[in-house]
Design a protein around this motif. Structure first.
Motif, mmCIF file in Angstrom:
data_model
loop_
_atom_site.group_PDB
_atom_site.id
_atom_site.type_symbol
_atom_site.label_atom_id
_atom_site.label_comp_id
_atom_site.label_asym_id
_atom_site.label_seq_id
_atom_site.Cartn_x
_atom_site.Cartn_y
_atom_site.Cartn_z
ATOM 1 N N ILE A 103 0.863 -1.185 0.000
ATOM 2 C CA ILE A 103 0.000 0.000 0.000
ATOM 3 C C ILE A 103 0.901 1.237 0.000
ATOM 4 O O ILE A 103 2.035 1.183 0.466
ATOM 5 C CB ILE A 103 -1.013 0.026 1.174
ATOM 6 N N LEU A 106 6.313 9.388 10.671
ATOM 7 C CA LEU A 106 6.532 8.126 11.379
ATOM 8 C C LEU A 106 7.859 7.532 10.940
ATOM 9 O O LEU A 106 8.141 7.482 9.738
ATOM 10 C CB LEU A 106 5.403 7.143 11.069
ATOM 11 N N GLN A 116 -1.332 2.410 21.506
ATOM 12 C CA GLN A 116 -0.833 1.847 20.243
ATOM 13 C C GLN A 116 -1.988 1.287 19.419
ATOM 14 O O GLN A 116 -2.874 0.603 19.967
ATOM 15 C CB GLN A 116 0.194 0.734 20.507
ATOM 16 N N THR A 117 -1.987 1.595 18.132
ATOM 17 C CA THR A 117 -3.051 1.104 17.243
ATOM 18 C C THR A 117 -2.505 0.305 16.063
ATOM 19 O O THR A 117 -3.247 -0.434 15.431
ATOM 20 C CB THR A 117 -3.901 2.268 16.689
ATOM 21 N N VAL A 118 -1.231 0.473 15.728
ATOM 22 C CA VAL A 118 -0.600 -0.302 14.650
ATOM 23 C C VAL A 118 0.564 -1.068 15.278
ATOM 24 O O VAL A 118 1.456 -0.451 15.900
ATOM 25 C CB VAL A 118 -0.101 0.598 13.503
ATOM 26 N N HIS A 134 6.760 8.328 16.455
ATOM 27 C CA HIS A 134 6.123 9.535 15.926
ATOM 28 C C HIS A 134 7.080 10.717 16.105
ATOM 29 O O HIS A 134 7.617 10.919 17.205
ATOM 30 C CB HIS A 134 4.852 9.859 16.713
ATOM 31 N N HIS A 177 -4.914 11.901 18.604
ATOM 32 C CA HIS A 177 -4.237 10.727 18.053
ATOM 33 C C HIS A 177 -5.231 9.963 17.177
ATOM 34 O O HIS A 177 -6.366 9.732 17.607
ATOM 35 C CB HIS A 177 -3.767 9.871 19.233
ATOM 36 N N VAL A 183 -0.883 9.491 8.082
ATOM 37 C CA VAL A 183 -2.078 9.904 7.322
ATOM 38 C C VAL A 183 -3.103 10.644 8.171
ATOM 39 O O VAL A 183 -3.990 11.284 7.631
ATOM 40 C CB VAL A 183 -2.801 8.717 6.628
HETATM 41 P P1 5GP Z 1 0.088 4.212 17.079
HETATM 42 O O1 5GP Z 1 -1.246 4.490 17.699
HETATM 43 O O2 5GP Z 1 0.169 2.743 16.748
HETATM 44 O O3 5GP Z 1 1.260 4.724 17.823
HETATM 45 O O4 5GP Z 1 0.112 5.057 15.754
HETATM 46 C C1 5GP Z 1 -0.252 4.596 14.508
HETATM 47 C C2 5GP Z 1 -0.222 5.802 13.615
HETATM 48 O O5 5GP Z 1 -0.350 5.349 12.290
HETATM 49 C C3 5GP Z 1 -1.378 6.788 13.859
HETATM 50 O O6 5GP Z 1 -0.833 8.050 14.148
HETATM 51 C C4 5GP Z 1 -2.166 6.762 12.568
HETATM 52 O O7 5GP Z 1 -2.638 8.029 12.209
HETATM 53 C C5 5GP Z 1 -1.158 6.227 11.576
HETATM 54 N N1 5GP Z 1 -1.724 5.437 10.497
HETATM 55 C C6 5GP Z 1 -2.743 4.541 10.573
HETATM 56 N N2 5GP Z 1 -2.948 3.962 9.374
HETATM 57 C C7 5GP Z 1 -2.033 4.502 8.530
HETATM 58 C C8 5GP Z 1 -1.769 4.299 7.137
HETATM 59 O O8 5GP Z 1 -2.393 3.520 6.441
HETATM 60 N N3 5GP Z 1 -0.733 5.023 6.611
HETATM 61 C C9 5GP Z 1 -0.017 5.920 7.352
HETATM 62 N N4 5GP Z 1 0.960 6.574 6.716
HETATM 63 N N5 5GP Z 1 -0.262 6.139 8.655
HETATM 64 C C10 5GP Z 1 -1.249 5.437 9.234
#
Ligand code: 5GP
Length: 143
Positions: free
Chosen positions: A20, A46, A99-101, A107, A120, A37
């Motif tokens: 992607i 990131l 954390q979401t990913v 960051h 967030h 994004v």
């Molecule tokens: P986390 O919550 O895991 O620390 O942060 C994940 C980050 O990934 C979030 O800030 C979110 O906006 C970003 N994010 C989620 N999906 C995507 C994506 O498909 N592409 C990009 N470039 N960022 C993403």
């Protein structure tokens, strides 16, 4: 409770494999950096190691030196690219932390006096804005 294991179908693994698209600003043998994004502020970037781990807690220590070397380079670059007053560096581990990913990432968010961070994982930014911001960061990194 046992920790969950790394799942290679996560969105950053797909970005790293080129499955992607992303707005990349930096890549070397070990690390990639691209625009978030759903930015929490102008120029939110990131920094992601290519090595697989869910987060800092299961990361091989050898991943961290190259990762944070690039975090520093990107922090300096975004500060210059956007004329920021400071830079916030954030890193989340497991759902309770936000954390979401589930692929280790850091960051890097330019900060401006008097301007708060947006939520967030809030609103999606327009692709053309992300492309423009990525170009500004690349110009500093490659300059
Ligand atoms: P986390 O919550 O895991 O620390 O942060 C994940 C980050 O990934 C979030 O800030 C979110 O906006 C970003 N994010 C989620 N999906 C995507 C994506 O498909 N592409 C990009 N470039 N960022 C993403």
């Amino acid at each position: 409770m046992a920790e969950a294991s790394y799942d290679p179908s996560n969105i950053f693994a797909k970005i790293l494999r080129g499955e992607i698209p992303s707005h990349r600003v930096y890549e070397d043998d070990a690390v990639v950096a691209f625009m978030d994004v759903m930015p929490q502020g102008l120029g939110h970037t990131l920094v992601v190691p290519k090595a697989q781990s869910r987060n800092l807690l299961d990361a091989d220590p050898s991943t961290l030196g190259p990762l944070f070397t690039v975090v520093k380079q990107v922090a300096l670059a975004v500060k210059k690219a956007f004329g920021a007053d400071g830079v916030t560096v954030l890193q989340f581990n497991e759902p309770a932390s936000g954390q979401t990913v589930y692929h280790l990432h850091v960051h890097v968010i330019p900060r401006f006096e008097g301007i708060a961070l947006k939520p967030h994982t809030g609103q999606m930014e327009k692709p053309e804005v992300l492309a423009e911001n990525a170009a500004k960061i690349r110009a500093v990194l490659n300059g």
